[in-house]
Design an enzyme around this catalytic site. Structure first.
Site, mmCIF file in Angstrom:
data_model
loop_
_atom_site.group_PDB
_atom_site.id
_atom_site.type_symbol
_atom_site.label_atom_id
_atom_site.label_comp_id
_atom_site.label_asym_id
_atom_site.label_seq_id
_atom_site.Cartn_x
_atom_site.Cartn_y
_atom_site.Cartn_z
ATOM 1 C CB ILE A 86 -8.425 -7.254 -24.282
ATOM 2 C CG1 ILE A 86 -9.908 -6.917 -24.099
ATOM 3 C CG2 ILE A 86 -7.758 -6.283 -25.264
ATOM 4 C CD1 ILE A 86 -10.180 -5.503 -23.586
ATOM 5 N N PRO A 87 -6.464 -9.721 -26.089
ATOM 6 C CG PRO A 87 -6.409 -10.536 -28.271
ATOM 7 C CD PRO A 87 -7.287 -9.804 -27.296
ATOM 8 C CB CYS A 88 -2.161 -7.265 -24.219
ATOM 9 S SG CYS A 88 -2.405 -8.038 -22.616
ATOM 10 C CG HIS A 89 -1.743 -13.356 -25.069
ATOM 11 N ND1 HIS A 89 -3.012 -12.994 -24.649
ATOM 12 C CD2 HIS A 89 -1.917 -14.348 -25.972
ATOM 13 C CE1 HIS A 89 -3.910 -13.748 -25.264
ATOM 14 N NE2 HIS A 89 -3.267 -14.575 -26.073
#
Length: 165
Positions: free
Chosen positions: A134-137
């Site tokens: 889950i690409p919070c970056h």
């Protein structure tokens, strides 16, 4: 019952956590909020099918492929607000970023509100229990700066470079 395994990645050791049927966590070593929300200990089980599927996803990702998030059964634990923020994160395409303010404006519009706090969004993003996948970056500050990342700004920077952002 909860299960875990360790995956060795270019950004360090990643702990993968699963219940019987879903991936529930992916934490970088030393990550802020590591294992938050889970009281039960995780039993080591590298042969767990969900963990093996997540490891293959990570192998593909770190090899430069763009595996679909929907290929994995995910079950992040959090409030309805956090769940909605994490759903928006899943929609950020590879190679793109979004700001905390963008997410706040989208949520405000969905809820028929004039505005929403970007800080509240930041709190939800920071508590994402399934980092990398889950690409919070891919969430950055209003000016494009690399603000905050529970796994550390060095890892965030590496992930964004890896995705050619």
């Amino acid at each position: 019952m909860l299960y875990k395994t360790i995956y060795h990645s270019p950004i360090g050791s990643l702990t993968l956590g699963a219940d019987e049927t879903h991936l529930v966590g992916l934490w970088l070593a030393g990550q802020k909020y590591f294992g938050a929300g889970y009281q039960e200990p995780f039993a080591e089980r590298a042969d767990h099918p969900v963990l093996q599927k997540a490891e293959q996803w990570l192998k593909d990702y770190f090899a430069g492929k763009r595996p679909a998030i929907s290929d994995l059964p995910l079950r992040p634990q959090g409030s309805p607000f956090r769940q909605r923020v994490w759903q928006i994160l899943r929609e950020i395409p590879y190679g793109q970023v979004i700001t905390y303010g963008d997410i706040a404006r989208r949520l405000a519009q969905e809820q028929g509100q004039k505005s929403m706090s970007a800080q509240a969004v930041g709190g939800a993003v920071g508590h994402n229990p399934i980092s990398v996948i889950i690409p919070c970056h891919r969430v950055v500050g209003a000016d494009g700066s690399l603000t905050g990342y529970a796994g550390g700004l060095q890892a965030k920077s590496w992930l964004l470079r890896h995705e050619k952002i």
